[in-house]
Design a protein around this motif. Structure first.
Motif, PDB file in Angstrom:
ATOM      1  N   LEU A 159      -8.973  -5.060 -19.779  1.00  0.00           N
ATOM      2  CA  LEU A 159      -8.886  -4.092 -18.689  1.00  0.00           C
ATOM      3  C   LEU A 159      -7.641  -3.237 -18.890  1.00  0.00           C
ATOM      4  CD1 LEU A 159      -9.933  -3.088 -15.901  1.00  0.00           C
ATOM      5  CD2 LEU A 159      -8.422  -4.808 -14.863  1.00  0.00           C
ATOM      6  N   LEU A 160      -7.817  -1.911 -18.870  1.00  0.00           N
ATOM      7  CA  LEU A 160      -6.714  -0.963 -19.031  1.00  0.00           C
ATOM      8  C   LEU A 160      -6.585  -0.126 -17.762  1.00  0.00           C
ATOM      9  CD1 LEU A 160      -7.532   0.338 -22.641  1.00  0.00           C
ATOM     10  CD2 LEU A 160      -6.117  -1.627 -21.995  1.00  0.00           C
ATOM     11  N   LEU A 161      -5.348   0.054 -17.297  1.00  0.00           N
ATOM     12  CA  LEU A 161      -5.105   0.786 -16.053  1.00  0.00           C
ATOM     13  C   LEU A 161      -3.991   1.809 -16.277  1.00  0.00           C
ATOM     14  CD1 LEU A 161      -5.114  -2.633 -15.199  1.00  0.00           C
ATOM     15  CD2 LEU A 161      -5.932  -1.470 -13.153  1.00  0.00           C
ATOM     16  N   ASP A 162      -4.287   3.073 -15.994  1.00  0.00           N
ATOM     17  CA  ASP A 162      -3.335   4.163 -16.211  1.00  0.00           C
ATOM     18  C   ASP A 162      -2.728   4.595 -14.877  1.00  0.00           C
ATOM     19  OD1 ASP A 162      -1.859   6.259 -17.134  1.00  0.00           O
ATOM     20  OD2 ASP A 162      -3.549   7.540 -17.658  1.00  0.00           O
ATOM     21  N   GLU A 163      -1.535   4.078 -14.567  1.00  0.00           N
ATOM     22  CA  GLU A 163      -0.816   4.394 -13.328  1.00  0.00           C
ATOM     23  C   GLU A 163      -1.756   4.411 -12.118  1.00  0.00           C
ATOM     24  OE1 GLU A 163       2.621   6.796 -13.367  1.00  0.00           O
ATOM     25  OE2 GLU A 163       2.276   7.490 -15.392  1.00  0.00           O
ATOM     26  N   PRO A 164      -2.442   3.320 -11.842  1.00  0.00           N
ATOM     27  CA  PRO A 164      -3.492   3.323 -10.816  1.00  0.00           C
ATOM     28  C   PRO A 164      -2.982   3.498  -9.391  1.00  0.00           C
ATOM     29  CG  PRO A 164      -3.061   1.086 -11.561  1.00  0.00           C
ATOM     30  CD  PRO A 164      -2.284   1.992 -12.468  1.00  0.00           C
ATOM     31  N   PHE A 165      -1.676   3.292  -9.168  1.00  0.00           N
ATOM     32  CA  PHE A 165      -1.162   3.360  -7.797  1.00  0.00           C
ATOM     33  C   PHE A 165      -0.313   4.601  -7.533  1.00  0.00           C
ATOM     34  CE2 PHE A 165      -0.948  -1.301  -8.987  1.00  0.00           C
ATOM     35  CZ  PHE A 165      -2.208  -1.597  -8.487  1.00  0.00           C
ATOM     36  N   SER A 166      -0.234   5.512  -8.497  1.00  0.00           N
ATOM     37  CA  SER A 166       0.726   6.618  -8.401  1.00  0.00           C
ATOM     38  C   SER A 166       0.439   7.560  -7.242  1.00  0.00           C
ATOM     39  CB  SER A 166       0.753   7.399  -9.714  1.00  0.00           C
ATOM     40  OG  SER A 166      -0.527   7.949  -9.996  1.00  0.00           O
ATOM     41  N   ALA A 167      -0.826   7.685  -6.820  1.00  0.00           N
ATOM     42  CA  ALA A 167      -1.165   8.632  -5.755  1.00  0.00           C
ATOM     43  C   ALA A 167      -1.085   8.006  -4.363  1.00  0.00           C
ATOM     44  CB  ALA A 167      -2.576   9.187  -5.982  1.00  0.00           C
ATOM     45  N   LEU A 168      -0.673   6.753  -4.272  1.00  0.00           N
ATOM     46  CA  LEU A 168      -0.675   6.044  -2.994  1.00  0.00           C
ATOM     47  C   LEU A 168       0.740   5.976  -2.409  1.00  0.00           C
ATOM     48  CD1 LEU A 168      -2.940   3.074  -4.136  1.00  0.00           C
ATOM     49  CD2 LEU A 168      -3.656   5.203  -3.040  1.00  0.00           C
ATOM     50  N   ASP A 169       0.811   5.802  -1.095  1.00  0.00           N
ATOM     51  CA  ASP A 169       2.127   5.695  -0.479  1.00  0.00           C
ATOM     52  C   ASP A 169       2.734   4.323  -0.778  1.00  0.00           C
ATOM     53  OD1 ASP A 169       1.477   3.728   1.625  1.00  0.00           O
ATOM     54  OD2 ASP A 169       0.345   5.353   2.560  1.00  0.00           O
ATOM     55  N   ALA A 170       4.032   4.198  -0.521  1.00  0.00           N
ATOM     56  CA  ALA A 170       4.788   3.017  -0.962  1.00  0.00           C
ATOM     57  C   ALA A 170       4.233   1.721  -0.391  1.00  0.00           C
ATOM     58  CB  ALA A 170       6.257   3.179  -0.581  1.00  0.00           C
ATOM     59  N   ARG A 171       3.862   1.716   0.882  1.00  0.00           N
ATOM     60  CA  ARG A 171       3.374   0.479   1.500  1.00  0.00           C
ATOM     61  C   ARG A 171       2.066   0.034   0.859  1.00  0.00           C
ATOM     62  NH1 ARG A 171      -0.321  -0.803   5.057  1.00  0.00           N
ATOM     63  NH2 ARG A 171      -0.800   1.373   5.513  1.00  0.00           N
ATOM     64  N   VAL A 172       1.139   0.987   0.669  1.00  0.00           N
ATOM     65  CA  VAL A 172      -0.156   0.650   0.064  1.00  0.00           C
ATOM     66  C   VAL A 172       0.029   0.212  -1.382  1.00  0.00           C
ATOM     67  CG1 VAL A 172      -2.442   1.537  -0.545  1.00  0.00           C
ATOM     68  CG2 VAL A 172      -1.390   2.184   1.631  1.00  0.00           C
ATOM     69  N   ARG A 173       0.930   0.878  -2.121  1.00  0.00           N
ATOM     70  CA  ARG A 173       1.196   0.484  -3.511  1.00  0.00           C
ATOM     71  C   ARG A 173       1.644  -0.969  -3.582  1.00  0.00           C
ATOM     72  NH1 ARG A 173       4.041   5.366  -4.215  1.00  0.00           N
ATOM     73  NH2 ARG A 173       6.015   4.233  -4.276  1.00  0.00           N
ATOM     74  N   LYS A 174       2.564  -1.337  -2.700  1.00  0.00           N
ATOM     75  CA  LYS A 174       3.090  -2.710  -2.739  1.00  0.00           C
ATOM     76  C   LYS A 174       1.992  -3.715  -2.427  1.00  0.00           C
ATOM     77  CE  LYS A 174       6.956  -5.524  -1.134  1.00  0.00           C
ATOM     78  NZ  LYS A 174       7.379  -5.829  -2.503  1.00  0.00           N
ATOM     79  N   GLU A 175       1.157  -3.426  -1.435  1.00  0.00           N
ATOM     80  CA  GLU A 175       0.063  -4.326  -1.080  1.00  0.00           C
ATOM     81  C   GLU A 175      -0.924  -4.469  -2.234  1.00  0.00           C
ATOM     82  OE1 GLU A 175      -1.624  -2.684   2.414  1.00  0.00           O
ATOM     83  OE2 GLU A 175      -0.020  -3.360   3.753  1.00  0.00           O
ATOM     84  N   LEU A 176      -1.277  -3.343  -2.861  1.00  0.00           N
ATOM     85  CA  LEU A 176      -2.305  -3.369  -3.900  1.00  0.00           C
ATOM     86  C   LEU A 176      -1.819  -4.010  -5.192  1.00  0.00           C
ATOM     87  CD1 LEU A 176      -4.230   0.009  -3.527  1.00  0.00           C
ATOM     88  CD2 LEU A 176      -5.063  -2.305  -3.107  1.00  0.00           C
ATOM     89  N   ARG A 177      -0.540  -3.832  -5.527  1.00  0.00           N
ATOM     90  CA  ARG A 177      -0.102  -4.467  -6.771  1.00  0.00           C
ATOM     91  C   ARG A 177      -0.046  -5.982  -6.614  1.00  0.00           C
ATOM     92  NH1 ARG A 177       5.480  -1.366  -6.222  1.00  0.00           N
ATOM     93  NH2 ARG A 177       6.862  -2.976  -5.371  1.00  0.00           N
ATOM     94  N   HIS A 196       5.489   4.055 -14.486  1.00  0.00           N
ATOM     95  CA  HIS A 196       6.904   4.434 -14.583  1.00  0.00           C
ATOM     96  C   HIS A 196       7.704   3.762 -13.476  1.00  0.00           C
ATOM     97  CE1 HIS A 196       5.175   7.270 -11.654  1.00  0.00           C
ATOM     98  NE2 HIS A 196       6.350   7.198 -11.085  1.00  0.00           N
ATOM     99  N   ASP A 197       7.019   2.952 -12.651  1.00  0.00           N
ATOM    100  CA  ASP A 197       7.625   2.279 -11.506  1.00  0.00           C
ATOM    101  C   ASP A 197       8.142   0.904 -11.943  1.00  0.00           C
ATOM    102  OD1 ASP A 197       7.983   0.636  -9.163  1.00  0.00           O
ATOM    103  OD2 ASP A 197       6.772   2.051  -8.027  1.00  0.00           O
ATOM    104  N   GLN A 198       9.467   0.747 -11.986  1.00  0.00           N
ATOM    105  CA  GLN A 198      10.045  -0.503 -12.470  1.00  0.00           C
ATOM    106  C   GLN A 198       9.705  -1.690 -11.580  1.00  0.00           C
ATOM    107  OE1 GLN A 198      14.247  -0.072 -13.215  1.00  0.00           O
ATOM    108  NE2 GLN A 198      13.996   2.001 -13.992  1.00  0.00           N
ATOM    109  N   ASP A 199       9.739  -1.480 -10.263  1.00  0.00           N
ATOM    110  CA  ASP A 199       9.405  -2.581  -9.356  1.00  0.00           C
ATOM    111  C   ASP A 199       7.975  -3.062  -9.600  1.00  0.00           C
ATOM    112  OD1 ASP A 199      11.890  -2.481  -8.196  1.00  0.00           O
ATOM    113  OD2 ASP A 199      11.267  -1.197  -6.541  1.00  0.00           O
ATOM    114  N   GLU A 200       7.081  -2.113  -9.813  1.00  0.00           N
ATOM    115  CA  GLU A 200       5.683  -2.436 -10.084  1.00  0.00           C
ATOM    116  C   GLU A 200       5.562  -3.265 -11.353  1.00  0.00           C
ATOM    117  OE1 GLU A 200       2.820   0.709  -9.060  1.00  0.00           O
ATOM    118  OE2 GLU A 200       2.300   0.658 -11.176  1.00  0.00           O
TER     119      GLU A 200
END
Length: 346
Positions: A159-177, A196-200
């Motif tokens: 499975l390959l994922l290219d910045e899948p959360f980049s268009a989402l707001d911070a709260r949703v990004r954290k939940e989804l990752r 490019h998100d180090q926390d992610e």
């Protein structure tokens, strides 16, 4: 299924190399993240893994088989693009079913099998109730789950994922990752994500490949990258770090311009630069050459920004556990627990 990249290079239109002699190995079932600034080559490498780009030299092996010259359709890869690329005229159900319906007749599942597979996947990604809706009728986070279900529908090897959360707001990004990491553990599917998100990267990955200007600088666990950076770029790029000039002699880094004790290092003698994370500098109250400029409390305790009376610079530090309250102007001393020290080459 394992993934190996062996001495891969790629140059576009005779310009600066997008990738230069990159090699890394991802064991079966591991979650790897490609991390780096814009132009580092991480997306090019992901596209080469997917069969959407081809290397000028080197090998790409999936399950031990060299697939570098094979097109995407021959690699059994699940790919989630950055913009999800959902068909707006199709329902959520039909988007997920698409990859199964377009298979050649010889290995295309029956309509009943397709329905069962799609319903199972929609339940797996927790959007079963949205099957009849269209992409424009659901949220960004829900669209991301649709794209992931569609990629999983073909039962990919990788499975390959290219910045899948980049268009989402911070709260949703954290939940989804966090959700994605849990799903990865559940499925055990070899996965590679670009961000490019180090926390992610640090939260999701088993190991992180840090790229700079088309070269692989370090490939290691998140903890090792923070505690044992292999290069100044990694030490300065990841997390928070104070970069300080120093002189190495007799196995110690000495900070002549700052009231800091020397710290042991295996860096060669001479001019050097030291990278100190806030947790590497431990502040104690009750006098000293440092002055509290700013103090905040977080889950890790009291964090301080310190300055000197002569204004030589500032230092981020953490307070010793017994120090629970600090006021700007308070004096303190600093003990160094460790530092990443590299020869100065500028």
């Amino acid at each position: 299924m394992s993934v190996e990249v062996v001495a891969v290079s790629r140059r576009f239109d005779g310009g600066t190399p997008a990738l230069s002699d990159v090699s890394l190995s991802i064991p079966d079932g591991e979650f790897a993240v490609l991390l780096g600034p814009s132009g580092s080559g991480k997306t090019t490498l992901l596209r080469i893994l997917a069969g959407l780009e081809f290397p000028d030299s080197g090998e790409v092996r999936i399950g031990g088989r060299d697939v570098a010259a094979l097109p995407a359709r021959s690699r059994n890869i699940g790919f989630v693009p950055q913009n999800y690329a959902l068909f707006r005229h199709m329902t959520v159900f039909e988007n997920v079913a698409f990859g199964l319906r377009v298979r050649p007749a010889a290995n295309r599942p029956s309509r009943r099998e397709i329905r069962g597979r799609v319903e199972q996947l929609l339940d797996l990604v927790q959007i079963g109730a949205l099957a009849r809706r269209y992409p424009d009728q659901i949220s960004g986070g829900q669209r991301q789950r649709v794209a992931l279900a569609r990629a999983l529908a073909i039962e990919p090897s990788v499975l390959l994922l290219d910045e899948p959360f980049s268009a989402l707001d911070a709260r949703v990004r954290k939940e989804l990752r966090a959700w994605l990491r849990g799903l990865h553990v559940q499925l055990g599917l070899t996965s590679v994500l670009v961000t490019h998100d180090q926390d992610e990267a640090m939260e999701i990955a088993d190991r992180v490949a840090v790229l700079q200007s088309g070269r692989l600088v370090q490939y290691d666990t998140p903890r090792a990258l923070l505690e044992r950076p292999a290069a100044p770029f990694v030490a300065g790029f990841l997390g928070e770090a104070n970069e300080l000039r120093c002189i190495v002699r007799d196995g110690y880094a000495h900070f002549a311009d700052l009231p800091l004790p020397p710290v042991q290092t295996d860096c060669p003698a001479g001019e050097a630069r030291a990278f100190l994370r806030p947790g590497d500098a431990l502040a104690s109250p009750g006098g000293g050459a440092w002055t509290v400029r700013h103090a905040t409390m977080d889950s890790r305790g009291l964090r301080l920004v310190l300055g000197t009376a002569r204004g030589e610079g500032t230092l981020d530090a953490v307070a010793q556990p017994a120090w629970r309250d600090a006021t700007p102007g308070d004096l303190c001393s600093v003990k160094l627990l460790s530092a990443a020290v590299f020869p100065r080459r500028d």
